[in-house]
Scaffold this motif. Sequence first.
Motif, PDB file in Angstrom:
ATOM      1  N   GLY A 238       0.772  -1.235   0.000  1.00  0.00           N
ATOM      2  CA  GLY A 238       0.000   0.000   0.000  1.00  0.00           C
ATOM      3  C   GLY A 238       0.799   1.277   0.000  1.00  0.00           C
ATOM      4  O   GLY A 238       0.222   2.374  -0.076  1.00  0.00           O
ATOM      5  N   ILE A 239       2.118   1.202   0.060  1.00  0.00           N
ATOM      6  CA  ILE A 239       2.960   2.385   0.227  1.00  0.00           C
ATOM      7  C   ILE A 239       2.804   3.395  -0.910  1.00  0.00           C
ATOM      8  O   ILE A 239       2.886   4.598  -0.696  1.00  0.00           O
ATOM      9  CB  ILE A 239       4.447   1.980   0.387  1.00  0.00           C
ATOM     10  N   ALA A 240       2.562   2.916  -2.141  1.00  0.00           N
ATOM     11  CA  ALA A 240       2.481   3.834  -3.284  1.00  0.00           C
ATOM     12  C   ALA A 240       1.292   3.513  -4.191  1.00  0.00           C
ATOM     13  O   ALA A 240       1.267   3.908  -5.343  1.00  0.00           O
ATOM     14  CB  ALA A 240       3.779   3.818  -4.077  1.00  0.00           C
ATOM     15  N   ASN A 241       0.311   2.783  -3.644  1.00  0.00           N
ATOM     16  CA  ASN A 241      -0.983   2.586  -4.304  1.00  0.00           C
ATOM     17  C   ASN A 241      -0.859   1.935  -5.681  1.00  0.00           C
ATOM     18  O   ASN A 241      -1.650   2.212  -6.585  1.00  0.00           O
ATOM     19  CB  ASN A 241      -1.735   3.911  -4.428  1.00  0.00           C
ATOM     20  N   GLY A 242       0.115   1.068  -5.845  1.00  0.00           N
ATOM     21  CA  GLY A 242       0.261   0.357  -7.115  1.00  0.00           C
ATOM     22  C   GLY A 242       1.559   0.645  -7.830  1.00  0.00           C
ATOM     23  O   GLY A 242       1.984  -0.145  -8.681  1.00  0.00           O
ATOM     24  N   PHE A 243       2.195   1.765  -7.516  1.00  0.00           N
ATOM     25  CA  PHE A 243       3.523   1.995  -8.074  1.00  0.00           C
ATOM     26  C   PHE A 243       4.504   1.119  -7.302  1.00  0.00           C
ATOM     27  O   PHE A 243       4.484   1.109  -6.071  1.00  0.00           O
ATOM     28  CB  PHE A 243       3.916   3.466  -7.959  1.00  0.00           C
ATOM     29  N   PRO A 244       5.380   0.365  -7.990  1.00  0.00           N
ATOM     30  CA  PRO A 244       6.283  -0.565  -7.290  1.00  0.00           C
ATOM     31  C   PRO A 244       7.210   0.161  -6.326  1.00  0.00           C
ATOM     32  O   PRO A 244       8.003   1.016  -6.729  1.00  0.00           O
ATOM     33  CB  PRO A 244       7.067  -1.216  -8.435  1.00  0.00           C
ATOM     34  N   MET A 245       7.104  -0.183  -5.049  1.00  0.00           N
ATOM     35  CA  MET A 245       7.931   0.473  -4.037  1.00  0.00           C
ATOM     36  C   MET A 245       7.934  -0.356  -2.758  1.00  0.00           C
ATOM     37  O   MET A 245       6.969  -1.071  -2.469  1.00  0.00           O
ATOM     38  CB  MET A 245       7.396   1.877  -3.739  1.00  0.00           C
ATOM     39  N   GLY A 246       9.006  -0.262  -2.008  1.00  0.00           N
ATOM     40  CA  GLY A 246       9.100  -0.877  -0.698  1.00  0.00           C
ATOM     41  C   GLY A 246       9.981  -0.029   0.183  1.00  0.00           C
ATOM     42  O   GLY A 246      10.659   0.889  -0.286  1.00  0.00           O
ATOM     43  N   GLY A 247       9.957  -0.324   1.474  1.00  0.00           N
ATOM     44  CA  GLY A 247      10.776   0.451   2.399  1.00  0.00           C
ATOM     45  C   GLY A 247      11.148  -0.349   3.634  1.00  0.00           C
ATOM     46  O   GLY A 247      10.476  -1.332   3.981  1.00  0.00           O
ATOM     47  N   VAL A 248      12.223   0.065   4.266  1.00  0.00           N
ATOM     48  CA  VAL A 248      12.675  -0.521   5.534  1.00  0.00           C
ATOM     49  C   VAL A 248      12.814   0.604   6.539  1.00  0.00           C
ATOM     50  O   VAL A 248      13.571   1.556   6.316  1.00  0.00           O
ATOM     51  CB  VAL A 248      14.019  -1.256   5.379  1.00  0.00           C
ATOM     52  N   LEU A 249      12.061   0.521   7.635  1.00  0.00           N
ATOM     53  CA  LEU A 249      12.172   1.479   8.740  1.00  0.00           C
ATOM     54  C   LEU A 249      13.144   0.887   9.747  1.00  0.00           C
ATOM     55  O   LEU A 249      12.940  -0.238  10.235  1.00  0.00           O
ATOM     56  CB  LEU A 249      10.814   1.730   9.386  1.00  0.00           C
ATOM     57  N   ILE A 250      14.188   1.636  10.083  1.00  0.00           N
ATOM     58  CA  ILE A 250      15.345   1.090  10.786  1.00  0.00           C
ATOM     59  C   ILE A 250      15.596   1.854  12.074  1.00  0.00           C
ATOM     60  O   ILE A 250      15.736   3.081  12.067  1.00  0.00           O
ATOM     61  CB  ILE A 250      16.593   1.162   9.874  1.00  0.00           C
ATOM     62  N   SER A 251      15.698   1.133  13.174  1.00  0.00           N
ATOM     63  CA  SER A 251      15.909   1.717  14.494  1.00  0.00           C
ATOM     64  C   SER A 251      17.187   2.557  14.548  1.00  0.00           C
ATOM     65  O   SER A 251      18.164   2.268  13.832  1.00  0.00           O
ATOM     66  CB  SER A 251      16.006   0.605  15.538  1.00  0.00           C
ATOM     67  N   PRO A 252      17.206   3.577  15.423  1.00  0.00           N
ATOM     68  CA  PRO A 252      18.424   4.383  15.590  1.00  0.00           C
ATOM     69  C   PRO A 252      19.627   3.582  16.076  1.00  0.00           C
ATOM     70  O   PRO A 252      20.763   4.052  15.980  1.00  0.00           O
ATOM     71  CB  PRO A 252      18.018   5.429  16.633  1.00  0.00           C
ATOM     72  N   LYS A 253      19.395   2.373  16.584  1.00  0.00           N
ATOM     73  CA  LYS A 253      20.536   1.584  17.078  1.00  0.00           C
ATOM     74  C   LYS A 253      21.428   1.070  15.951  1.00  0.00           C
ATOM     75  O   LYS A 253      22.533   0.609  16.193  1.00  0.00           O
ATOM     76  CB  LYS A 253      20.048   0.439  17.964  1.00  0.00           C
ATOM     77  N   PHE A 254      20.939   1.159  14.710  1.00  0.00           N
ATOM     78  CA  PHE A 254      21.737   0.763  13.551  1.00  0.00           C
ATOM     79  C   PHE A 254      22.453   1.989  12.984  1.00  0.00           C
ATOM     80  O   PHE A 254      21.828   3.030  12.755  1.00  0.00           O
ATOM     81  CB  PHE A 254      20.856   0.166  12.456  1.00  0.00           C
TER      82      PHE A 254
END
Length: 375
Positions: A238-254
């Motif tokens: 659902g991030i871009a409503n059909g446009f190919p996309m992905g994401g990684v939300l990364i903790s501040p510990k990294f």
Amino acid sequence: MKLFDVYPLFDIEIEKGEGCYTYDTEGTKYLDLYGGHAVISVGHSHPHYLKALNEQASKLVFYSNSVINSLQQTLADKLGKISGYDDYQLFLINSGAEANENALKLASFYNGKKRVIAFDKAFHGRTSLAVEATDNPKIVAPINANGHITFVPLNDIEAVKAEMAKGDVSAVIIEGIQGVGGIRIPEIEFMQALREECDKYDVVLIADEIQSGYGRSGKFFAHQYTGVRPDVITVAKGIANGFPMGGVLISPKFTPIYGQLGTTFGGNHLACAAAIAVLDIFEQENLVENARKVGEYLMGELKQISGIKEVRGRGLMIGMEFDYPVKELRTRLIKEEKVFTGATGTHMIRLLPPLVLSMEQAQDFIGRLKNALAK
């Protein structure tokens, strides 16, 4: 050249959509209760979404990640605010499987370990390590079966503890709600105990919110019902409503290191414009709350229908389990009642509609479902 024939297809070609409706090449109108595998979050052809895409496409579709793209930071700021993770970092890629690949790779970089705990009936993607972490031997090729994954039963904390105690676990990956696995929900107490075990052994907790995230459950992320904050969260669909996309939300510990992760197309200008527009619509139309409200109504109505064995889910991520195979029922819904639904396994129909689904459209679906069940 022939297409590589790996998809069983309904004899329907959809050529346009509007809101929660799609239209085939014959002009037939369908109520969309599946959203193309939970991808259509803000509805088909939303005017604000189309405007954002057109305006960006007229300026620049793509340039590489070797230069500044301020749209990426705008997206990160908006996503952090609406999700409650504004202290996290964002890495943008192209798909859900790619998000999970990068999450698992990052975990291994972090603690130097390489075994992963996943859960029975899990689905995390079809590539390399993501497919190895998917509990479906039919789609795991020999080259993917490298012994990195240990599957344990969902909600069995004692099984998790036994594996953690071996000292070689890098990460635990868990879906906010199992989708392909049958709309199975991790218990609150289990998730809280899982967080404690991960902290005890310095194991990275990865929440796969690719299907259950982005408002679908009635909270922005399904794991937020538990009060647990994962170390890494993966998103796509659902991030871009059909446009190919992905994401990684990364903790501040990294701590990021140049070259550690990379992508050619991820976070491109057009994708970011689409994703920013989606979050604009989320805020303007209060879609997370709408998913909660309409989903509660739908589940309440479905539970009263004779012939449905069990109804499970949260928000607009709903599974209807039957005592019999649902193939014929699903075909009747599409062919006769003009409703798109999904399925998982042989006995379950899944509902993953656009989050703009109205109460009236939900009522309409209930009527069409009752018609299909009566035949």
